[in-house]
Design an enzyme around this catalytic site. Structure first.
Site, PDB file in Angstrom:
ATOM      1  N   LYS A   1       0.851  -1.197   0.000  1.00 13.74           N
ATOM      2  CA  LYS A   1       0.000   0.000   0.000  1.00 13.74           C
ATOM      3  C   LYS A   1       0.884   1.243   0.000  1.00 13.74           C
ATOM      4  O   LYS A   1       1.542   1.543   0.994  1.00 13.74           O
ATOM      5  CB  LYS A   1      -0.887   0.041   1.243  1.00 13.74           C
ATOM      6  CG  LYS A   1      -1.818   1.257   1.228  1.00 13.74           C
ATOM      7  CD  LYS A   1      -2.490   1.482   2.567  1.00 13.74           C
ATOM      8  CE  LYS A   1      -1.910   2.639   3.333  1.00 13.74           C
ATOM      9  NZ  LYS A   1      -1.947   3.944   2.671  1.00 13.74           N
TER      10      LYS A   1
ATOM     11  N   GLY B   1       6.866   4.566   8.454  1.00 16.27           N
ATOM     12  CA  GLY B   1       5.980   5.693   8.746  1.00 16.27           C
ATOM     13  C   GLY B   1       6.210   6.164  10.168  1.00 16.27           C
ATOM     14  O   GLY B   1       7.298   5.981  10.731  1.00 16.27           O
ATOM     15  N   SER B   2       5.189   6.735  10.750  1.00 24.15           N
ATOM     16  CA  SER B   2       5.355   7.326  12.078  1.00 24.15           C
ATOM     17  C   SER B   2       5.394   6.243  13.162  1.00 24.15           C
ATOM     18  O   SER B   2       4.860   5.144  12.992  1.00 24.15           O
ATOM     19  CB  SER B   2       4.193   8.279  12.359  1.00 24.15           C
ATOM     20  OG  SER B   2       2.982   7.558  12.380  1.00 24.15           O
TER      21      SER B   2
ATOM     22  N   GLY C   1       3.187   2.872  13.583  1.00 20.54           N
ATOM     23  CA  GLY C   1       3.973   1.639  13.750  1.00 20.54           C
ATOM     24  C   GLY C   1       3.459   0.796  14.907  1.00 20.54           C
ATOM     25  O   GLY C   1       3.372  -0.426  14.829  1.00 20.54           O
TER      26      GLY C   1
ATOM     27  N   GLU D   1      10.192   0.723  10.184  1.00 17.06           N
ATOM     28  CA  GLU D   1      11.144   1.822   9.999  1.00 17.06           C
ATOM     29  C   GLU D   1      10.379   3.093  10.347  1.00 17.06           C
ATOM     30  O   GLU D   1       9.486   3.503   9.616  1.00 17.06           O
ATOM     31  CB  GLU D   1      11.654   1.846   8.558  1.00 17.06           C
ATOM     32  CG  GLU D   1      12.990   2.537   8.413  1.00 17.06           C
ATOM     33  CD  GLU D   1      12.852   4.008   8.106  1.00 17.06           C
ATOM     34  OE1 GLU D   1      12.887   4.793   9.082  1.00 17.06           O
ATOM     35  OE2 GLU D   1      12.717   4.374   6.942  1.00 17.06           O
TER      36      GLU D   1
ATOM     37  N   CYS E   1      13.080  10.909   7.418  1.00 17.15           N
ATOM     38  CA  CYS E   1      13.049  10.327   8.769  1.00 17.15           C
ATOM     39  C   CYS E   1      14.368  10.549   9.504  1.00 17.15           C
ATOM     40  O   CYS E   1      14.382  10.695  10.718  1.00 17.15           O
ATOM     41  CB  CYS E   1      12.680   8.852   8.708  1.00 17.15           C
ATOM     42  SG  CYS E   1      13.640   7.919   7.512  1.00 17.15           S
TER      43      CYS E   1
ATOM     44  N   GLU F   1       9.486  14.756  16.469  1.00 15.41           N
ATOM     45  CA  GLU F   1       9.798  14.787  15.038  1.00 15.41           C
ATOM     46  C   GLU F   1       8.866  15.779  14.344  1.00 15.41           C
ATOM     47  O   GLU F   1       7.648  15.628  14.397  1.00 15.41           O
ATOM     48  CB  GLU F   1       9.615  13.387  14.437  1.00 15.41           C
ATOM     49  CG  GLU F   1       9.990  13.327  12.985  1.00 15.41           C
ATOM     50  CD  GLU F   1       9.855  11.926  12.403  1.00 15.41           C
ATOM     51  OE1 GLU F   1       8.859  11.245  12.695  1.00 15.41           O
ATOM     52  OE2 GLU F   1      10.757  11.509  11.653  1.00 15.41           O
TER      53      GLU F   1
HETATM   54  P1  NDP Z   1       1.685   7.535   9.023  1.00 10.18           P
HETATM   55  O1  NDP Z   1       2.546   6.705   9.879  1.00 10.18           O
HETATM   56  O2  NDP Z   1       0.336   7.857   9.491  1.00 10.18           O
HETATM   57  O3  NDP Z   1       1.509   6.841   7.578  1.00 10.18           O
HETATM   58  C1  NDP Z   1       2.415   5.923   6.988  1.00 10.18           C
HETATM   59  C2  NDP Z   1       1.620   4.876   6.223  1.00 10.18           C
HETATM   60  O4  NDP Z   1       0.830   4.102   7.138  1.00 10.18           O
HETATM   61  C3  NDP Z   1       0.638   5.470   5.222  1.00 10.18           C
HETATM   62  O5  NDP Z   1       0.577   4.648   4.085  1.00 10.18           O
HETATM   63  C4  NDP Z   1      -0.652   5.436   6.016  1.00 10.18           C
HETATM   64  O6  NDP Z   1      -1.814   5.510   5.259  1.00 10.18           O
HETATM   65  C5  NDP Z   1      -0.530   4.121   6.730  1.00 10.18           C
HETATM   66  N1  NDP Z   1      -1.414   3.996   7.868  1.00 10.18           N
HETATM   67  C6  NDP Z   1      -2.058   4.967   8.579  1.00 10.18           C
HETATM   68  N2  NDP Z   1      -2.809   4.436   9.566  1.00 10.18           N
HETATM   69  C7  NDP Z   1      -2.654   3.102   9.485  1.00 10.18           C
HETATM   70  C8  NDP Z   1      -3.162   1.998  10.234  1.00 10.18           C
HETATM   71  N3  NDP Z   1      -4.005   2.153  11.249  1.00 10.18           N
HETATM   72  N4  NDP Z   1      -2.777   0.757   9.878  1.00 10.18           N
HETATM   73  C9  NDP Z   1      -1.924   0.550   8.877  1.00 10.18           C
HETATM   74  N5  NDP Z   1      -1.416   1.555   8.113  1.00 10.18           N
HETATM   75  C10 NDP Z   1      -1.762   2.809   8.421  1.00 10.18           C
HETATM   76  O7  NDP Z   1       2.459   8.826   8.677  1.00 10.18           O
HETATM   77  P2  NDP Z   1       1.823  10.157   8.070  1.00 10.18           P
HETATM   78  O8  NDP Z   1       1.836   9.996   6.615  1.00 10.18           O
HETATM   79  O9  NDP Z   1       0.518  10.517   8.665  1.00 10.18           O
HETATM   80  O10 NDP Z   1       2.857  11.219   8.581  1.00 10.18           O
HETATM   81  C11 NDP Z   1       2.804  11.664   9.938  1.00 10.18           C
HETATM   82  C12 NDP Z   1       4.149  11.673  10.559  1.00 10.18           C
HETATM   83  O11 NDP Z   1       4.791  10.399  10.479  1.00 10.18           O
HETATM   84  C13 NDP Z   1       5.138  12.583   9.893  1.00 10.18           C
HETATM   85  O12 NDP Z   1       4.992  13.890  10.223  1.00 10.18           O
HETATM   86  C14 NDP Z   1       6.435  12.012  10.379  1.00 10.18           C
HETATM   87  O13 NDP Z   1       6.687  12.449  11.669  1.00 10.18           O
HETATM   88  C15 NDP Z   1       6.187  10.561  10.390  1.00 10.18           C
HETATM   89  N6  NDP Z   1       6.671   9.902   9.176  1.00 10.18           N
HETATM   90  C16 NDP Z   1       7.854   9.234   9.248  1.00 10.18           C
HETATM   91  C17 NDP Z   1       8.361   8.644   8.126  1.00 10.18           C
HETATM   92  C18 NDP Z   1       9.641   7.909   8.130  1.00 10.18           C
HETATM   93  O14 NDP Z   1      10.201   7.657   7.079  1.00 10.18           O
HETATM   94  N7  NDP Z   1      10.153   7.504   9.275  1.00 10.18           N
HETATM   95  C19 NDP Z   1       7.686   8.717   6.859  1.00 10.18           C
HETATM   96  C20 NDP Z   1       6.422   9.416   6.899  1.00 10.18           C
HETATM   97  C21 NDP Z   1       5.958   9.963   8.028  1.00 10.18           C
HETATM   98  P3  NDP Z   1      -2.509   6.963   5.060  1.00 10.18           P
HETATM   99  O15 NDP Z   1      -1.768   7.513   3.945  1.00 10.18           O
HETATM  100  O16 NDP Z   1      -3.922   6.741   4.789  1.00 10.18           O
HETATM  101  O17 NDP Z   1      -2.319   7.720   6.346  1.00 10.18           O
END
Ligand code: NDP
Length: 502
Positions: free
Chosen positions: A193, A246-247, A251, A269, A303, A401
């Site tokens: 996804k 992601g966040s 996670g 990650e 990140c 962050e």
């Molecule tokens: P998220 O962690 O919310 O999103 C990352 C991915 O997870 C997206 O594809 C998201 O889908 C999906 N997701 C959201 N909720 C769920 C769930 N309940 N179960 C499974 N998957 C889910 O990050 P955001 O995009 O909202 O960004 C917010 C913050 O996260 C940033 O400001 C930053 O601090 C951090 N971040 C860190 C990253 C890294 O590389 N370490 C990368 C991106 C963000 P959807 O798009 O619908 O939310």
């Protein structure tokens, strides 16, 4: 059937047409979602809709998992030699190279990163990752372990099965390549996804997956929201492993869903708040250049961004003056503008979030030394490079962050104190040390609790070098042979060649 979206880029940098299939990619073809609904994809530079893509649901995840399971059992996994899997990946890398400019343009349009960066680094690095793992595909093997003369004992590194992957919006193509390449090389099949904010480059690459002739179902892409598609993947009973970027907050949810369902294998990650430590004996001009790159590259949406900059008191004033001057030189604007360095934040929500952090810094008594404002039109997603001084360790801008172009520059006196401050965070993704003293570089590097430590540089990554977090920055490693270890099950085989059971 889902539409084909074509966009003509009318810019001096890329004056061509790009074409993307906008459906879900399941079992080797683009299909409509079961609900026939769509998601608008917004250009972060303008706020205007680029196109609409099919919206996946939990039922589409089921379809994709079924296709992936079937492919795993019949045409991938242990059914094809590693060398064959490698050939498919090599072919994909070559096709991506032939479309490099188009993929880079799509990425810049969708994600806002400057075209010079996507063309010059993001896409070539992603292609390099796919080639790197193509090379590994026929070199994944176990060990023969000596026990005694009556036994032959060896291990097999078998693919895990169907892998679920969830990736964010900040570096969409790179995340896509980083996730799919080791998983496919090791023989797994995939349901992935992308973020619904930035699905376009992954969909463009799916057309190339088709062209490369991958067996249907080996790679499936279900665009959709986190709380539907993301949670369906993490809680699916027939997905054997999940890899998430992601966040930290999300996670945790993914880990909880994995443990409450089939206890699937997991790698995470997550976020960071990485310290960049600059000692009195550093080459100040070089430290300034790397520090700018460390925090402002890709709008700070990285990140491992070096968001906490610790500078020793002897060079603090000089560093701050030069860091400020260098930061002012960044050209902010249209990702396709000549010389653009910094594009927009990904969305208005994310822009508001970053501006909220800037306000919190001011409210808690920090000083905005540079920036702290929106750039350009009132409601645009552009934020000026921001430098805070006069911070205290408990402030939100020092602890959390921000994921935007916001740095804090903190004065320190001695080595032990800065090590303690640098480690005073829930995160442990990356860190850097600038010094000419080799003993100091090693001592501080070893004392920092981070998965990566750079010495006299920042943001350096390689397909072959592991990357991942200590503490709440994650579980497992991306890149290198270390990533492959997360995509295999190790089976121990005990062969009796002479022992009799009495
Ligand atoms: P998220 O962690 O919310 O999103 C990352 C991915 O997870 C997206 O594809 C998201 O889908 C999906 N997701 C959201 N909720 C769920 C769930 N309940 N179960 C499974 N998957 C889910 O990050 P955001 O995009 O909202 O960004 C917010 C913050 O996260 C940033 O400001 C930053 O601090 C951090 N971040 C860190 C990253 C890294 O590389 N370490 C990368 C991106 C963000 P959807 O798009 O619908 O939310």
């Amino acid at each position: 059937m889902p539409a084909t979206f074509s966009h003509h880029f009318d810019t001096p940098l890329y004056n061509e047409k790009a074409t993307i299939q906008t459906g879900l990619f399941i079992n080797g073809v683009f299909v409509d979602g079961v609900n026939h609904s769509t998601i608008d994809v917004i250009n972060p530079s303008t706020g205007k809709t680029i196109t609409s893509v099919s919206e996946g649901t939990a039922k589409d995840v089921d379809r994709a998992v079924e296709a992936a399971r079937n492919a795993f059992n019949t045409s991938w996994g242990l059914k094809v030699p590693g060398a064959t899997r490698g050939q498919f990946l090599y072919k994909l890398a070559t096709l991506m190279e032939e479309s490099l400019d188009e993929i880079a343009a799509i990425e810049s349009l969708d994600n806002g990163t400057a075209f010079g960066v996507t063309k010059g680094w993001v896409v070539p690095f992603s292609i390099g990752l796919i080639r790197y793992y193509a090379g590994w595909a026929d070199k994944i093997s176990g060990q023969v372990i000596e026990t005694d003369e009556g036994r032959l004992t060896y291990t097999r590194h078998e693919p895990i099965g169907v892998v679920g992957q969830i990736i964010p919006w900040n570096a969409p193509l790179l995340m896509f390549a980083m996730k799919i390449a080791p998983a496919l090389a090791a023989g797994n099949t995939i349901v992935i996804k992308p973020s619904e904010l930035t699905p376009l480059s992954a969909l463009r690459v799916c057309s190339l997956v088709q062209e490369a002739g991958f067996p249907p179902g080996v790679l499936n892409v279900v665009v959709g929201y986190g709380n539907t598609v993301g949670s369906a993947i993490s809680s699916h009973m027939d997905i054997d492993k999940i890899a998430f970027t992601g966040s930290t907050l999300t996670g945790r949810k993914v880990m909880e869903a994995a443990s409450k369902s089939n206890l699937k294998n997991i790698t995470l990650e997550l976020g960071g708040k990485s310290p960049n430590i600059i000692f009195n004996d550093a080459d100040v001009d070089q430290a300034v250049n790397w520090a700018c790159h460390g925090i402002f590259f890709a709008q700070g949406q990285i990140c491992f961004a070096g968001s906490r900059i610790y500078v020793q008191s002897g060079i603090y004033d000089e560093f701050l003056a030069k860091f400020t001057a260098r930061s002012k030189m960044h050209k902010i604007g249209d990702p396709f503008g000549a010389d653009s360095y910094q594009g927009p934040q990904i969305s208005s929500t994310q822009t508001e979030r970053v501006m909220g952090y800037i306000k919190s810094g001011v409210d808690q008594g920090a000083k905005v030394h540079l920036g702290g404002q929106r750039h350009g039109e009132q409601n645009g997603n552009f934020i000026t490079p921001t430098i805070f001084t006069n911070t205290t360790p408990d402030m939100k801008i020092v602890q959390e962050e921000i994921f935007g172009p916001v740095s804090v520059v903190i004065k320190f006196e001695d080595r032990q104190d800065v090590i303690q401050q640098a480690n005073d965070t829930i995160y442990g993704l990356a860190a850097a040390v600038f010094t000419q003293n080799i003993s100091q570089a090693f001592e501080v590097g070893h004392a920092l609790k981070a998965g990566t430590v750079w010495v006299n540089c920042y943001n350096e990554v390689s397909a072959a070098v592991p990357f991942g977090g200590f503490k709440q920055s994650g579980i497992g490693r991306e890149y290198g042979s270390y990533a492959l270890e997360h995509y295999v099950n190790v089976k121990a085989m005990h062969i009796n060649i002479g022992h009799k059971m009495e």
